[in-house]
Design a protein around this motif. Structure first.
Motif, PDB file in Angstrom:
ATOM      1  N   ARG A 234       0.825  -1.223   0.000  1.00 15.36           N
ATOM      2  CA  ARG A 234       0.000   0.000   0.000  1.00 15.36           C
ATOM      3  C   ARG A 234       0.857   1.269   0.000  1.00 15.36           C
ATOM      4  N   VAL A 235       1.910   1.301   0.842  1.00 14.11           N
ATOM      5  CA  VAL A 235       2.664   2.556   0.998  1.00 14.11           C
ATOM      6  C   VAL A 235       3.705   2.773  -0.102  1.00 14.11           C
ATOM      7  N   LEU A 236       3.985   1.721  -0.894  1.00 15.70           N
ATOM      8  CA  LEU A 236       4.939   1.900  -1.998  1.00 15.70           C
ATOM      9  C   LEU A 236       4.266   2.617  -3.159  1.00 15.70           C
ATOM     10  N   LYS A 237       5.069   3.452  -3.859  1.00 21.62           N
ATOM     11  CA  LYS A 237       4.568   4.092  -5.079  1.00 21.62           C
ATOM     12  C   LYS A 237       4.488   3.039  -6.169  1.00 21.62           C
ATOM     13  N   PRO A 238       3.655   3.236  -7.185  1.00 20.44           N
ATOM     14  CA  PRO A 238       3.691   2.321  -8.320  1.00 20.44           C
ATOM     15  C   PRO A 238       5.117   2.300  -8.885  1.00 20.44           C
ATOM     16  N   GLY A 239       5.646   1.113  -9.114  1.00 12.37           N
ATOM     17  CA  GLY A 239       7.038   0.973  -9.571  1.00 12.37           C
ATOM     18  C   GLY A 239       7.994   0.782  -8.402  1.00 12.37           C
ATOM     19  N   GLY A 240       7.478   0.959  -7.177  1.00  9.84           N
ATOM     20  CA  GLY A 240       8.318   0.850  -5.978  1.00  9.84           C
ATOM     21  C   GLY A 240       8.754  -0.585  -5.705  1.00  9.84           C
ATOM     22  N   ARG A 241       9.815  -0.698  -4.896  1.00  7.92           N
ATOM     23  CA  ARG A 241      10.421  -2.017  -4.681  1.00  7.92           C
ATOM     24  C   ARG A 241      10.359  -2.442  -3.225  1.00  7.92           C
ATOM     25  N   PHE A 242      10.034  -3.705  -3.021  1.00 10.47           N
ATOM     26  CA  PHE A 242      10.036  -4.333  -1.694  1.00 10.47           C
ATOM     27  C   PHE A 242      11.292  -5.186  -1.588  1.00 10.47           C
ATOM     28  N   HIS A 322      14.634 -11.316  -0.433  1.00  8.48           N
ATOM     29  CA  HIS A 322      13.485 -11.388  -1.336  1.00  8.48           C
ATOM     30  C   HIS A 322      13.237  -9.993  -1.917  1.00  8.48           C
ATOM     31  N   SER A 323      12.897  -9.980  -3.195  1.00  9.57           N
ATOM     32  CA  SER A 323      12.635  -8.703  -3.868  1.00  9.57           C
ATOM     33  C   SER A 323      11.324  -8.815  -4.649  1.00  9.57           C
ATOM     34  N   GLY A 324      10.565  -7.718  -4.663  1.00  4.34           N
ATOM     35  CA  GLY A 324       9.330  -7.706  -5.452  1.00  4.34           C
ATOM     36  C   GLY A 324       9.000  -6.264  -5.814  1.00  4.34           C
ATOM     37  N   PHE A 325       8.153  -6.095  -6.817  1.00  5.66           N
ATOM     38  CA  PHE A 325       7.816  -4.743  -7.278  1.00  5.66           C
ATOM     39  C   PHE A 325       6.309  -4.524  -7.219  1.00  5.66           C
ATOM     40  N   LYS A 326       5.920  -3.288  -6.937  1.00  4.45           N
ATOM     41  CA  LYS A 326       4.508  -2.894  -7.050  1.00  4.45           C
ATOM     42  C   LYS A 326       4.356  -2.306  -8.459  1.00  4.45           C
ATOM     43  N   LEU A 327       3.736  -3.061  -9.325  1.00  2.06           N
ATOM     44  CA  LEU A 327       3.666  -2.599 -10.729  1.00  2.06           C
ATOM     45  C   LEU A 327       2.240  -2.210 -11.099  1.00  2.06           C
TER      46      LEU A 327
END
Ligand SMILES: COc1cc(O)cc(C/C=C(\C)CC/C=C(\C)CC/C=C(\C)CC/C=C(\C)CC/C=C(\C)CC/C=C(\C)CC/C=C(\C)CC/C=C(\C)CC/C=C(\C)CCC=C(C)C)c1O
Ligand SMILES: C[S@@+](CC[C@H](N)C(=O)[O-])C[C@H]1O[C@@H](n2cnc3c(N)ncnc32)[C@H](O)[C@@H]1O
Length: 327
Positions: A234-242, A322-327
């Motif tokens: 939720r708090v990540l911008k679109p394109g943001g990375r976890f 672990h890595s993931g993206f908010k796309l």
């Protein structure tokens, strides 16, 4: 519509599939299990739903939060020393790798969740500063006509040297943050830092606020991991990375046996000798064993809505990023 991974644990709520034991896991949909409100669950089901684990111990969900709080309140002052002693400094290399993987550019807005004593945030700021200085040197080489005063000015202002980057360290524990703030002063990190008291399961930030969300050795301690992952999304911008640095399962059987011996026979002893706290370090090693393996955790991250989820094992899987993206 994608089929659920395991039908007996999933329900359909009208918008999509969700796990029967919690909230709908679709981004933006926070419906909870309707059976609970309909009162059709038996008492034993009710009891099981509210139970979780604290290491190898079964506790109520409410109890877990306060026990975890107590652990980090107790160890806060010796936390950094303990990490160096237990890992012979190896945890520093893991944290450096996390930042190199992130490769933040000046201007990046980072949320370091469960950030504790600030290790990730400080590394982030140093990395961004180095990137910014490299950029400036490159620019200066092309602007040969600047005076010495102008050149000196460009190097002086620490705020400027971050190019607008900000690291927000958020943690539920006051004592850990207190140690972190003192460490920031000692290490000369005076700009680009914000310290926020908050729960990973209910973040005090607006939607779409950060470019990167990191959580290092934190998510294992959270009661509802799925909820924390949804909040990260939720708090990540679109394109943001976890990015998550956490203990994993060791893939080499011999190392695994040695690691078990070391974990259960040595770590609590170091905890007792250095921090005067056997129990907290017993909890640490037990919580590592209870945490999902790398593949299962990857599935959980995907369930929270992240895409292009990958992981990298470090030190034979003792930990993984672990890595993931908010796309
Ligand atoms: C309360 O919650 C927490 C508190 C915290 O302070 C921190 C955290 C979060 C955690 C971190 C930030 C990271 C902390 C790091 C660790 C928990 C350690 C991770 C472990 C390693 C990097 C080493 C892994 C060990 C192995 C692969 C096995 C090798 C083991 C041995 C050679 C010793 C085997 C042990 C025995 C046979 C028992 C008897 C031995 C002795 C009494 C001698 C004791 C030996 C030592 C002290 C040497 C220690 C050796 C190493 C560190 C090995 C390094 C080598 C490799 C990585 C290959 C938190 O949540
Ligand atoms: C092992 S420390 C990790 C600290 C730091 N990230 C590091 O890598 O050194 C775990 C941290 O998670 C925090 N924590 C545990 N549960 C939390 C929650 N629900 N929300 C926010 N922080 C939490 C603890 O207070 C503690 O500071």
């Amino acid at each position: 519509m994608a089929a659920p991974r395991s039908c007996d644990l999933w329900r359909f709520c009208g918008r999509g599939w969700w796990r029967a034991t919690g909230h709908c896991r679709l981004p933006g949909c926070r419906r909870s299990w309707p059976w609970a409100t309909l009162g059709t669950r038996s008492l034993s089901q009710e009891k099981r739903a509210a139970e979780t684990h604290f290491g190898f111990e079964t506790v109520s969900e409410g109890e877990k939060g306060s026990k975890v709080y107590q652990v980090f309140e107790n160890v806060a002052k010796k936390y950094d020393l303990m990490n160096d002693m237990m890992s012979l400094g190896i945890h520093r290399a893991w944290k450096d790798l996390l930042i190199r993987k992130m490769h933040p550019l000046p201007g990046t807005q980072l949320l370091d969740m469960a950030g504790g004593t600030g290790d990730i945030a400080f590394r982030f700021l140093s990395y961004v500063q180095a990137q910014h200085q490299r950029r400036q040197r490159r620019q200066l080489r092309t602007q040969q006509n600047l005076s010495w005063e102008e050149i000196a000015k460009k190097y002086q202002n620490e705020e400027d040297s971050l190019g607008g980057s900000l690291a927000t360290v958020c943690d539920i524990n006051r004592e850990m943050l207190k140690v972190g703030k003192q460490k920031a002063l000692d290490q000369g990190h005076t700009a680009g830092l914000a310290w926020v008291l908050g729960d990973a399961e209910e973040l005090p930030f607006d939607d779409n606020s950060f470019d990167v969300y990191t959580i290092a050795f934190g998510i294992r301690n959270v009661t509802h991991i799925d909820q924390a992952l949804q909040e990260a999304h939720r708090v990540l911008k679109p394109g943001g990375r976890f990015l998550c640095l956490e203990f994993g399962q060791v893939n080499d059987p011999l190392i695994s046996r040695l690691y078990d011996l070391y974990s259960f026979q040595v770590i609590p002893v170091i905890g007792e000798v250095i921090a005067g706290d056997w129990k907290s370090y017993q909890y640490l090693v037990e919580s590592i064993r209870k945490f999902p393996n790398q593949e299962d955790f990857k599935d959980m991250i995907e369930d929270a809505g992240f895409q292009r989820v990958t992981y990298e094992n470090l030190t034979t899987g003792i930990v993984a990023i672990h890595s993931g993206f908010k796309l």
